[in-house]
Design a protein around this motif. Structure first.
Motif, PDB file in Angstrom:
ATOM      1  N   LYS A  11       0.850  -1.177   0.000  1.00 31.85           N
ATOM      2  CA  LYS A  11       0.000   0.000   0.000  1.00 31.85           C
ATOM      3  C   LYS A  11       0.889   1.231   0.000  1.00 31.85           C
ATOM      4  CE  LYS A  11      -3.846   2.390   0.451  1.00 31.85           C
ATOM      5  NZ  LYS A  11      -4.907   2.385  -0.604  1.00 31.85           N
ATOM      6  N   ILE A  12       0.681   2.093  -0.967  1.00 36.17           N
ATOM      7  CA  ILE A  12       1.376   3.371  -1.009  1.00 36.17           C
ATOM      8  C   ILE A  12       0.332   4.450  -0.812  1.00 36.17           C
ATOM      9  CG2 ILE A  12       2.789   4.950  -2.378  1.00 36.17           C
ATOM     10  CD1 ILE A  12       3.846   2.496  -3.883  1.00 36.17           C
ATOM     11  N   THR A  13       0.574   5.340   0.131  1.00 32.58           N
ATOM     12  CA  THR A  13      -0.408   6.366   0.414  1.00 32.58           C
ATOM     13  C   THR A  13       0.299   7.687   0.691  1.00 32.58           C
ATOM     14  OG1 THR A  13      -2.391   6.859   1.719  1.00 32.58           O
ATOM     15  CG2 THR A  13      -0.492   6.019   2.920  1.00 32.58           C
ATOM     16  N   GLU A  83       1.340   9.000   8.863  1.00 32.59           N
ATOM     17  CA  GLU A  83       2.576   9.783   8.943  1.00 32.59           C
ATOM     18  C   GLU A  83       3.685   8.963   8.299  1.00 32.59           C
ATOM     19  OE1 GLU A  83       3.111  10.381  13.108  1.00 32.59           O
ATOM     20  OE2 GLU A  83       1.309  11.625  13.331  1.00 32.59           O
ATOM     21  N   GLN A  84       4.759   9.639   7.909  1.00 30.80           N
ATOM     22  CA  GLN A  84       5.858   8.916   7.266  1.00 30.80           C
ATOM     23  C   GLN A  84       6.435   7.850   8.184  1.00 30.80           C
ATOM     24  OE1 GLN A  84       8.400  12.142   5.817  1.00 30.80           O
ATOM     25  NE2 GLN A  84       7.647  11.749   3.735  1.00 30.80           N
ATOM     26  N   GLY A  85       6.407   8.103   9.469  1.00 36.91           N
ATOM     27  CA  GLY A  85       6.910   7.125  10.427  1.00 36.91           C
ATOM     28  C   GLY A  85       6.075   5.869  10.522  1.00 36.91           C
ATOM     29  N   ASP A  86       4.914   5.868   9.904  1.00 40.58           N
ATOM     30  CA  ASP A  86       4.081   4.663   9.891  1.00 40.58           C
ATOM     31  C   ASP A  86       4.534   3.674   8.821  1.00 40.58           C
ATOM     32  OD1 ASP A  86       1.089   6.687  10.403  1.00 40.58           O
ATOM     33  OD2 ASP A  86       2.461   5.798  11.886  1.00 40.58           O
ATOM     34  N   SER A  87       5.425   4.094   7.942  1.00 36.93           N
ATOM     35  CA  SER A  87       5.925   3.203   6.891  1.00 36.93           C
ATOM     36  C   SER A  87       6.599   2.006   7.527  1.00 36.93           C
ATOM     37  CB  SER A  87       6.915   3.939   5.985  1.00 36.93           C
ATOM     38  OG  SER A  87       6.271   4.982   5.287  1.00 36.93           O
ATOM     39  N   ALA A  88       6.132   0.825   7.194  1.00 35.58           N
ATOM     40  CA  ALA A  88       6.611  -0.402   7.818  1.00 35.58           C
ATOM     41  C   ALA A  88       5.919  -1.582   7.158  1.00 35.58           C
ATOM     42  CB  ALA A  88       6.311  -0.401   9.321  1.00 35.58           C
ATOM     43  N   THR A 110       3.881   2.143   2.563  1.00 34.98           N
ATOM     44  CA  THR A 110       4.789   3.260   2.295  1.00 34.98           C
ATOM     45  C   THR A 110       3.978   4.542   2.336  1.00 34.98           C
ATOM     46  OG1 THR A 110       6.168   1.899   0.865  1.00 34.98           O
ATOM     47  CG2 THR A 110       6.403   4.292   0.662  1.00 34.98           C
ATOM     48  N   VAL A 111       4.378   5.445   3.219  1.00 32.18           N
ATOM     49  CA  VAL A 111       3.697   6.737   3.337  1.00 32.18           C
ATOM     50  C   VAL A 111       4.595   7.807   2.740  1.00 32.18           C
ATOM     51  CG1 VAL A 111       2.640   8.409   4.899  1.00 32.18           C
ATOM     52  CG2 VAL A 111       2.547   5.967   5.439  1.00 32.18           C
ATOM     53  N   LEU A 112       4.101   8.452   1.698  1.00 35.57           N
ATOM     54  CA  LEU A 112       4.905   9.456   0.992  1.00 35.57           C
ATOM     55  C   LEU A 112       4.757  10.835   1.613  1.00 35.57           C
ATOM     56  CD1 LEU A 112       4.100   8.318  -2.636  1.00 35.57           C
ATOM     57  CD2 LEU A 112       6.084   7.700  -1.228  1.00 35.57           C
TER      58      LEU A 112
END
Lengths: 112, 112
Positions: A11-13, A83-88, A110-112
């Motif tokens: 998932k890219i958001t 948030e970008q820190g949620d990318s995992a 991936t949070v852009l």
């Protein structure tokens, strides 16, 4: 394949959007777990359910995170205002009582 | 201090070598112990449980020292297919119930 399944796999958001992930455990496994894994680290516990009851939540699970298992079968994990820190990698695992936890393939966020 | 600490490596060994991984855990109330294996971009899979008396599964031997809060994994006659990250895992509950606490993992690369 009767293992744990997760959807979507990727998932890219954009930052600020809400996302929802689904986990389908192995049939008849009454326990379901969510973990989060970032690069170079081991998985970190987020929360777990026994049937539909949410028995434990990590302090990592901020108020932007919510998990449900409404009928004691599949579970959803929602992240609001990403948030970008949620990318995992978000991993789901299930187990029958007192037995090994089996992990699904994970959802890579991936949070852009 | 991390709850479970491992040397991240990488350990680069030739085929046929014997390699040992160690980890320490901080909570003396930990009840159950495991080694999980994780291949690149895949989910963790249970390799073996670890018992105080030590236990062996083929080429793999696991040891637990409760007094020192120390867990080890020995791999004999390494194969190319053993290349992976090995995660040391503890649980405050007996069996495999409740949350698993993972170390950051030790990377093994077996070379021909």
């Amino acid at each position: 394949d009767t293992g744990v399944s997760q959807d979507p796999r990727h998932k890219i958001t954009k930052r600020g959007q809400n996302v929802t992930f689904r986990c389908d455990p192995i049939s008849e496994h009454n326990r379901l777990y969510w973990y989060r894994q970032t690069l170079g680290q081991g998985p970190e516990f987020l929360t777990y359910f026994q049937n539909e009851a949410q028995l434990e939540k990590s302090r990592l699970l901020s108020d932007r995170f919510s998990a449900e298992r409404p009928k004691g079968s599949f579970s959803t994990l929602e992240i609001q205002r990403t948030e970008q820190g949620d990318s995992a990698m978000y991993l789901c695992a299930s187990s029958p009582r007192d037995r090994a936890q089996y992990f699904g393939p994970g959802t890579r966020l991936t949070v852009l | 201090r991390k709850e479970v600490e491992q040397d991240p490596g990488p350990f680069n060994v030739p085929e046929g070598a014997t390699v040992a991984f160690n980890c320490t855990y901080s909570n003396s109330a930990s009840q159950s112990f495991f080694w999980y294996r994780q291949d690149c971009r895949k989910e963790p899979k249970l390799l073996m449980s670890v018992y105080s008396s030590g236990n062996e599964d083929g080429r793999f031997t696991a040891q637990l020292n409760r007094a020192s809060q120390y867990i080890s994994l020995l791999i004999r006659d390494s194969k190319l297919s053993d290349s992976a990250t090995y995660l040391c895992v503890v649980n405050l509950h007996s069996g495999n119930t409740g949350k698993l606490i993972f170390g950051q993992g030790t990377t093994l690369q077996v070379k021909p």
